[in-house]
Design a protein around this motif. Sequence first.
Motif, PDB file in Angstrom:
ATOM      1  N   ALA A  39       0.820  -1.217   0.000  1.00  0.00           N
ATOM      2  CA  ALA A  39       0.000   0.000   0.000  1.00  0.00           C
ATOM      3  C   ALA A  39       0.846   1.256   0.000  1.00  0.00           C
ATOM      4  O   ALA A  39       0.499   2.255  -0.639  1.00  0.00           O
ATOM      5  CB  ALA A  39      -0.945   0.001   1.205  1.00  0.00           C
ATOM      6  N   ILE A  40       1.975   1.231   0.711  1.00  0.00           N
ATOM      7  CA  ILE A  40       2.805   2.435   0.785  1.00  0.00           C
ATOM      8  C   ILE A  40       4.006   2.367  -0.161  1.00  0.00           C
ATOM      9  O   ILE A  40       4.861   3.256  -0.126  1.00  0.00           O
ATOM     10  CB  ILE A  40       3.289   2.696   2.226  1.00  0.00           C
ATOM     11  N   ASP A  41       4.065   1.317  -0.991  1.00  0.00           N
ATOM     12  CA  ASP A  41       5.198   1.165  -1.938  1.00  0.00           C
ATOM     13  C   ASP A  41       6.526   1.282  -1.201  1.00  0.00           C
ATOM     14  O   ASP A  41       7.421   2.020  -1.625  1.00  0.00           O
ATOM     15  CB  ASP A  41       5.124   2.221  -3.036  1.00  0.00           C
ATOM     16  N   GLU A 238      -6.729  -3.606  -2.259  1.00  0.00           N
ATOM     17  CA  GLU A 238      -7.321  -2.860  -3.376  1.00  0.00           C
ATOM     18  C   GLU A 238      -6.277  -2.618  -4.465  1.00  0.00           C
ATOM     19  O   GLU A 238      -6.567  -2.738  -5.665  1.00  0.00           O
ATOM     20  CB  GLU A 238      -7.885  -1.527  -2.875  1.00  0.00           C
ATOM     21  N   LYS A 239      -5.069  -2.298  -4.027  1.00  0.00           N
ATOM     22  CA  LYS A 239      -4.003  -2.032  -4.990  1.00  0.00           C
ATOM     23  C   LYS A 239      -3.647  -3.292  -5.773  1.00  0.00           C
ATOM     24  O   LYS A 239      -3.423  -3.247  -6.997  1.00  0.00           O
ATOM     25  CB  LYS A 239      -2.777  -1.500  -4.256  1.00  0.00           C
ATOM     26  N   MET A 240      -3.602  -4.431  -5.077  1.00  0.00           N
ATOM     27  CA  MET A 240      -3.283  -5.693  -5.755  1.00  0.00           C
ATOM     28  C   MET A 240      -4.358  -6.083  -6.753  1.00  0.00           C
ATOM     29  O   MET A 240      -4.091  -6.755  -7.742  1.00  0.00           O
ATOM     30  CB  MET A 240      -3.068  -6.807  -4.724  1.00  0.00           C
ATOM     31  N   LEU A 241      -5.595  -5.652  -6.497  1.00  0.00           N
ATOM     32  CA  LEU A 241      -6.682  -5.942  -7.421  1.00  0.00           C
ATOM     33  C   LEU A 241      -6.650  -5.035  -8.645  1.00  0.00           C
ATOM     34  O   LEU A 241      -7.018  -5.454  -9.754  1.00  0.00           O
ATOM     35  CB  LEU A 241      -8.031  -5.779  -6.708  1.00  0.00           C
ATOM     36  N   LEU A 242      -6.194  -3.800  -8.454  1.00  0.00           N
ATOM     37  CA  LEU A 242      -6.301  -2.795  -9.509  1.00  0.00           C
ATOM     38  C   LEU A 242      -5.040  -2.637 -10.352  1.00  0.00           C
ATOM     39  O   LEU A 242      -5.112  -2.206 -11.501  1.00  0.00           O
ATOM     40  CB  LEU A 242      -6.671  -1.440  -8.891  1.00  0.00           C
ATOM     41  N   SER A 246       0.438  -6.714 -10.314  1.00  0.00           N
ATOM     42  CA  SER A 246       0.475  -6.863  -8.857  1.00  0.00           C
ATOM     43  C   SER A 246       1.232  -8.120  -8.420  1.00  0.00           C
ATOM     44  O   SER A 246       1.926  -8.103  -7.398  1.00  0.00           O
ATOM     45  CB  SER A 246      -0.941  -6.887  -8.285  1.00  0.00           C
ATOM     46  N   LYS A 247       1.130  -9.201  -9.185  1.00  0.00           N
ATOM     47  CA  LYS A 247       1.829 -10.431  -8.809  1.00  0.00           C
ATOM     48  C   LYS A 247       3.338 -10.243  -8.879  1.00  0.00           C
ATOM     49  O   LYS A 247       4.078 -10.749  -8.027  1.00  0.00           O
ATOM     50  CB  LYS A 247       1.385 -11.587  -9.717  1.00  0.00           C
ATOM     51  N   GLU A 248       3.792  -9.503  -9.864  1.00  0.00           N
ATOM     52  CA  GLU A 248       5.224  -9.231  -9.995  1.00  0.00           C
ATOM     53  C   GLU A 248       5.691  -8.326  -8.854  1.00  0.00           C
ATOM     54  O   GLU A 248       6.767  -8.540  -8.276  1.00  0.00           O
ATOM     55  CB  GLU A 248       5.513  -8.567 -11.342  1.00  0.00           C
ATOM     56  N   ILE A 249       4.869  -7.324  -8.509  1.00  0.00           N
ATOM     57  CA  ILE A 249       5.200  -6.417  -7.402  1.00  0.00           C
ATOM     58  C   ILE A 249       5.288  -7.202  -6.095  1.00  0.00           C
ATOM     59  O   ILE A 249       6.207  -7.014  -5.291  1.00  0.00           O
ATOM     60  CB  ILE A 249       4.133  -5.312  -7.286  1.00  0.00           C
ATOM     61  N   ASN A 250       4.334  -8.106  -5.928  1.00  0.00           N
ATOM     62  CA  ASN A 250       4.290  -8.955  -4.742  1.00  0.00           C
ATOM     63  C   ASN A 250       5.577  -9.773  -4.621  1.00  0.00           C
ATOM     64  O   ASN A 250       6.225  -9.801  -3.564  1.00  0.00           O
ATOM     65  CB  ASN A 250       3.058  -9.870  -4.845  1.00  0.00           C
ATOM     66  N   GLN A 251       5.967 -10.431  -5.697  1.00  0.00           N
ATOM     67  CA  GLN A 251       7.141 -11.297  -5.663  1.00  0.00           C
ATOM     68  C   GLN A 251       8.426 -10.498  -5.467  1.00  0.00           C
ATOM     69  O   GLN A 251       9.335 -10.927  -4.745  1.00  0.00           O
ATOM     70  CB  GLN A 251       7.230 -12.120  -6.946  1.00  0.00           C
ATOM     71  N   GLN A 252       8.514  -9.342  -6.094  1.00  0.00           N
ATOM     72  CA  GLN A 252       9.698  -8.491  -5.923  1.00  0.00           C
ATOM     73  C   GLN A 252       9.878  -8.092  -4.469  1.00  0.00           C
ATOM     74  O   GLN A 252      11.002  -8.076  -3.952  1.00  0.00           O
ATOM     75  CB  GLN A 252       9.573  -7.244  -6.809  1.00  0.00           C
TER      76      GLN A 252
END
Length: 285
Positions: A39-41, A238-242, A246-252
Amino acid sequence: LADDLQLWKQTWRIPNAEIDIQAPLAGFMGSDILAGLIAIDINQHSKPVMLADFGTNTEIALWDGKQLWLTSVPGGPAFEGVGLQHGLSADIGAIRAVSIKNDHFVLDIIGEESAKGFCASGFVDAIALLRLDEEIKLSGRFANPNPEGFYLDKGNPCTIIKSKDIDAFQRAKAATAAAMQQLLALADISMLDLSELWVCGAFGQHLNLHNAQLTGLLPSMDCSRIKLFGNSALSGCEKMLLVPDSKEINQQLRNKIQVINLSHYPDYDDCFINHLRLIPFVGDK
C-alpha cells in the motif's frame, strides 16, 4: 485448497471470481503486513522507511533502501483491549481519546455519551496524561497506590485504570520499541536517518502522536515524519486488485525480505527491559 476455494466462491456468491490467497510471510507475520507494505510502496522509497502494523501481533518492517527487515512482537493485550480491565476495540462506547480541561479529564467516546471502556488510542492518552500529572511514576506504578485503581470519571466504573492494565501496556510498548531499535541496529541505521514512520492498523486512526512518544511507544522524532494509515491492509488489497502487474510487485517485495526472529538476538532482551519504563524512546545514534 482447491475445494476450499470452490466453497468460498459459493459462500461469497461470486462464482466467476478468481480468488487469490496470499501466503503469510513467516510465523506471526501474515499477509496483512504484506498488503500494508504494498500500500505504501515501501520498496520504492529512496530513503529508510519503517512501518508498524499494530494489532494482536505488531508487525514491524524496516526498509533500508535495498533490503526489507521484518519482525513481529506480541501486542494484543494492550493494543486490542483484550488484556485491559475495560478494554474494547474501536467500537461504540469506547474511549478513543482523552484530554484535560480545567483539571478534569475530557473523554472522547465513540458514538455514545457514556463510556464502556478504552480502545488502545484512548488508553495511550490516559497513561500519558497520568504520567504528566505524576499520578503514575516512570516505573508505571501509581504514585498514590489505590487497590481499586484510578478513575478518569469517578461516576463511571468503566473508566478505571488498574495496575495490571498499565503493566500490560508497558510490556506491549516495550516489545514494540525494542523491536524497532533492534531492526535499526541490524540495518545500521540511525533514528535520524528514518525519512518516515508509518503507523498502521485501527489503532493508528485516532492515535495522539505526542502522547505515544511521551510514553515511549513511538520513537522521539519529528511528528511530520510519522504517517497514520488506518487500514493499510485493505488499501494494499485494493491495490493488488487494480494494478495489472500486482503479482510481480508482490514477488519483488518478497524477494527483498529478511525475516528476523528476535529470540536469536540476546541484545533484544536487554533492550526490552530498558523500554519498560514510561520514558521517551530516543535512538542510540
